[in-house]
Scaffold this active site. Structure first.
Site, PDB file in Angstrom:
ATOM      1  N   LYS A  35      46.893  19.015 -44.465  1.00  6.63           N
ATOM      2  CA  LYS A  35      45.607  18.410 -44.843  1.00  6.63           C
ATOM      3  C   LYS A  35      44.574  19.456 -45.208  1.00  6.63           C
ATOM      4  O   LYS A  35      43.426  19.122 -45.500  1.00  6.63           O
ATOM      5  CB  LYS A  35      45.049  17.586 -43.667  1.00  6.63           C
ATOM      6  CG  LYS A  35      45.869  16.413 -43.236  1.00  6.63           C
ATOM      7  CD  LYS A  35      45.045  15.695 -42.161  1.00  6.63           C
ATOM      8  CE  LYS A  35      45.743  14.650 -41.448  1.00  6.63           C
ATOM      9  NZ  LYS A  35      44.927  14.071 -40.352  1.00  6.63           N
ATOM     10  N   LYS A  42      42.885  21.203 -43.397  1.00  8.30           N
ATOM     11  CA  LYS A  42      41.716  20.997 -42.523  1.00  8.30           C
ATOM     12  C   LYS A  42      41.768  22.010 -41.384  1.00  8.30           C
ATOM     13  O   LYS A  42      42.781  22.159 -40.704  1.00  8.30           O
ATOM     14  CB  LYS A  42      41.797  19.599 -41.883  1.00  8.30           C
ATOM     15  CG  LYS A  42      41.138  18.473 -42.644  1.00  8.30           C
ATOM     16  CD  LYS A  42      41.147  17.200 -41.763  1.00  8.30           C
ATOM     17  CE  LYS A  42      40.521  16.021 -42.448  1.00  8.30           C
ATOM     18  NZ  LYS A  42      40.502  14.809 -41.611  1.00  8.30           N
TER      19      LYS A  42
END
Ligand code: C2G
Length: 133
Positions: A45, A47
């Site tokens: 992701k 992230k």
């Protein structure tokens, strides 16, 4: 017993997350949260979370709507999770609308997308805090 599952990063836990977890739990009797691991967040992701997995798990486990927290290590695990945990309904915010319909096409689990809580997000919080010197 109606068993629900949902997935997410849940970083910097906020009321948008709580609204989702509350509504998901109210759809059944038991809520499993598959929490994205630090590796999954970073590799799949892109992230970087503020809180690491253990801290995000500790926060989720303190929420009255959450019955079990398991690690989310891949996109693909949903198909096995719904069988392994005897899930009736997979619930996600509607920013994922349609993305997990294959689950209901390939298992007995239903898929429900709930309205996201507008105006709040972890990235918004970070942006707002960055503006504060
Ligand atoms: N959410 C919400 N309202 C917000 C913010 C988030 O309803 N204002 C919901 C999201 O739609 C999601 C859940 O809260 O269902 C968790 O959000 P994130 O932590 O951002 O999860 P995400 O990065 O979308 O990861 O395999 C699925 C992924 O793990 C989902």
């Amino acid at each position: 017993m109606k068993r629900i599952i949902t997935y997410g990063t849940f970083d910097m836990l906020h009321y948008g997350h709580i609204n989702l977890l509350k509504r998901a739990r109210e759809m059944g009797d038991y809520l499993v949260v598959a929490l994205s691991t630090d590796e999954f967040n970073w590799i799949s992701k892109n992230k970087k979370t503020y809180f690491d997995f253990e801290k995000r798990k500790q926060l989720l486990e303190a929420i009255r709507y959450v019955d079990l927290v398991i690690p989310e290590e891949s996109w693909e695990q949903k198909l096995t999770d719904v069988v392994k945990h005897d899930i009736d309904t997979l619930v996600m915010g509607d920013d994922w609308e349609g993305k997990f319909d294959y689950i209901s096409e390939n298992t007995d689990a239903k898929v429900v997308y709930l309205k996201r809580t507008p105006e709040i997000s972890t990235s918004q919080i970070k942006k707002d805090l960055n503006g504060v010197n």
